[in-house]
Every structure is written in C-alpha cells, then in structure tokens.
Design an enzyme around this catalytic site. Structure first.
Site, mmCIF file in Angstrom:
data_model
loop_
_atom_site.group_PDB
_atom_site.id
_atom_site.type_symbol
_atom_site.label_atom_id
_atom_site.label_comp_id
_atom_site.label_asym_id
_atom_site.label_seq_id
_atom_site.Cartn_x
_atom_site.Cartn_y
_atom_site.Cartn_z
ATOM 1 N N HIS A 1 -9.971 5.094 0.815
ATOM 2 C CA HIS A 1 -8.851 5.354 1.879
ATOM 3 C C HIS A 1 -9.239 6.020 2.815
ATOM 4 C CE1 HIS A 1 -5.130 4.473 -0.811
ATOM 5 N NE2 HIS A 1 -6.259 3.791 -1.269
ATOM 6 N N GLY A 2 -8.966 5.993 4.240
ATOM 7 C CA GLY A 2 -9.038 6.685 5.178
ATOM 8 C C GLY A 2 -10.500 6.447 5.629
ATOM 9 N N VAL B 1 -8.713 0.390 5.803
ATOM 10 C CA VAL B 1 -8.874 0.636 7.135
ATOM 11 C C VAL B 1 -7.362 0.266 7.828
ATOM 12 C CG1 VAL B 1 -9.781 0.169 9.490
ATOM 13 C CG2 VAL B 1 -11.318 -0.209 7.267
ATOM 14 N N SER C 1 -11.355 4.583 8.458
ATOM 15 C CA SER C 1 -11.558 4.836 9.958
ATOM 16 C C SER C 1 -12.305 5.885 10.548
ATOM 17 C CB SER C 1 -10.110 4.631 10.487
ATOM 18 O OG SER C 1 -9.458 3.764 10.350
ATOM 19 N N HIS D 1 -7.042 10.210 5.877
ATOM 20 C CA HIS D 1 -6.111 9.256 6.811
ATOM 21 C C HIS D 1 -6.022 9.877 8.119
ATOM 22 C CE1 HIS D 1 -3.951 8.024 2.731
ATOM 23 N NE2 HIS D 1 -4.990 7.094 3.130
ATOM 24 N N ASP E 1 0.594 -1.191 -0.133
ATOM 25 C CA ASP E 1 0.066 0.198 0.055
ATOM 26 C C ASP E 1 0.644 1.264 -0.089
ATOM 27 O OD1 ASP E 1 -2.527 1.207 0.120
ATOM 28 O OD2 ASP E 1 -2.287 1.526 2.122
ATOM 29 N N HIS E 2 0.209 2.159 -0.889
ATOM 30 C CA HIS E 2 0.970 3.746 -0.836
ATOM 31 C C HIS E 2 2.474 3.467 -1.008
ATOM 32 C CE1 HIS E 2 -2.415 6.261 -0.008
ATOM 33 N NE2 HIS E 2 -2.830 5.749 0.759
#
Length: 282
Positions: free
Chosen positions: A211-212, A234, A214, A183, A84-85
């Site tokens: 994304h982000g 998550v 949470s 994020h 990821d990323h």
C-alpha cells in the site's frame, strides 16, 4: 472483455514474478484513465474503490461500482474490481452484489486480538460469498496496554512471525505489509526495507501487497515487484497527475468554463501515469 477476479490476476502475477497494479478510483475519469492506461500497455489491472471514496459519493457504493463494472466489461484487457480499506461490515456485505471479487478488510486500528477476531469473521463471511480477502498488518500493538500502530505510521514494520500467526489465525488470502511506504505521499521519497520483504516472503505463503506506493521511486517499485510483492496499490499518484494537469490548463485558459475541456486534460495525465507505473512493475 468479461470481468476477472483479483485472485486470478494476483496468482498470475506471482507466477510471472511481477506485480499487478491496483488503482484507486474516485470519478468516472479515474475509471476511464486506468483502463485506457492499462490497454495502452496491454496489461491486466485492478480497479479499487475505497471506503473513503464511497463516503465522498454520498455514502453510495453502486453508482461508481456500476460505472466501473460497465467500463471493465468493455475493456480490451482483463479488469478486476476490488473494495479497498473497508472498516464497515455493512459496506463489506455490499461487495458481492456490486460486482466486486475481492475486498481489503481493515481492522488494523484495533488491538491485535480484536483485529484478529474481526478479520477472521470477515474472512469467513467473504469466503462464503466467493470473495478473495486481503488484510493489513503493521506492528502489532495491544501489548502492555499499547495501542496498535497503524501500518503506515512512521517506523511501522510488519514482523514476519506475527504476520505468519495473523494469516494462519485469520484465514485471509493476501496480506498488505508495512515495509516503509505511507499513504498519501506527494513526493516519491519513501525508502523500502527490502531485507524485511525477503523475510516476509519466506515466512508467508499468501500473496503480499504494498500500500502507499505513490511515494515509492520507480527503482524500488521494480525491486519489490520482483522480490515478493504481487499487488501494488496506487491512489495519490493519479490525483497528483489529474490535479496538476487541470491546474496548469486553468492557469493557461482562465476563460475556460466547460468542464470537459479540463477534465479531459486531467484524464489523459492519469492515463500516462497508469501506463508508466504498470511498465515499472513488469
């Protein structure tokens, strides 16, 4: 159970009008908790290792990746591994040999033309290795000398027309879109732009990723999973659960020194969080 690919899980989720949950892992406890949580609700899941997690592990990908691979192969549910990323081309090229079936290549910090060129090169290489590749697009910058706006900056939104051109030009298999999440949120107060998601889903013929997540309330997560998002990332939610449980345990047991005592409490808190979020996503 044999490892599956991220592409398989996302394709299945799209066919079922739901979203596959993808959890960022940092420790072995994260790995075990994500798999146990997914098994408790009989759901497939994606284990994600971010470039930041690799940096935390002294810059070495293989120890965590091999632990995740070993755990995934013992899981009672389908599990995929996703890198990821990724901003480092060197790390990108380690993905196939480490067991990853997919990668999110992040060049969003660059002006649009450079972002597109870098992502196109990454996608071409990834596809030559059999990797499924995801990218991210917030609001395209680089016009009139303006810098690119990060996809998680306040107010960032992905423009459907720009996204369509970016996907066509880059050749990516999925696109993470900016619709209001951010994020590292520690409160679930994000408000998503559902009308924009509908426009993005109509404009693009690749899976969409959030994304982000949470910081997004359950109701909104359920709505986007039914409204075009097919992969939901998550990370922070697991860390909140783990840290909170460990903190409470150590306050209640100040004499504790055996790390197994508090790590097991933290792990079980993450198991519950994983199961709850997967249920929300359907």
């Amino acid at each position: 159970m044999p490892l599956v690919t991220t592409g398989e899980l996302v394709t299945r989720a799209a066919a079922e009008n739901s979203a596959v949950a993808a959890f960022n892992i940092i420790t072995l406890e994260h790995v075990e908790a994500v798999i146990a949580g997914a098994e408790s609700v009989s759901s497939p899941v994606v284990l994600q290792v971010s470039e930041n997690a690799v940096k935390f592990r002294y810059g070495s990908l293989l120890p965590l990746a091999r632990a995740a691979l070993a755990a995934a192969e013992r899981a009672a549910v389908p599990v995929a591994l996703h890198l990821d990323h990724v901003q480092s081309d060197d790390l990108l090229r380690q993905a196939p040999g480490a067991g990853f079936s997919s990668v999110m290549y992040d060049a969003a910090r660059l002006p649009y033309a450079e972002n597109l060129a870098a992502t196109r090169a990454a996608a071409d290489w990834a596809h030559s290795q059999g990797l499924w590749i995801e990218a991210e697009l917030g609001r395209v910058g680089g016009k009139n000398g303006d810098p690119a706006l990060d996809a998680h900056a306040p107010g960032a939104r992905t423009d459907p027309a720009e996204a369509r051109a970016f996907v066509a030009g880059s050749g990516v298999d999925a696109l993470a879109v900016a619709i209001g999440s951010s994020h590292a949120m520690t409160t679930r107060t994000a408000t998503l732009d559902h009308a924009l998601l509908e426009r993005l889903a109509e404009a693009l013929d690749v899976p969409l990723v959030l994304h982000g997540s949470s910081g997004v309330p359950d109701g909104q997560l359920a709505a986007v999973a039914a409204g075009g998002i097919t992969k939901v990332n998550v990370g922070t939610a697991l860390n909140i659960a783990m840290t909170g449980a460990i903190r409470a345990f150590l306050v209640a047991h100040p004499e504790a020194v055996d790390s197994r005592a508090y790590l097991s409490v933290g792990r079980e808190a993450m198991v519950r969080t994983v199961a709850d979020l997967i249920r929300v996503l359907g």
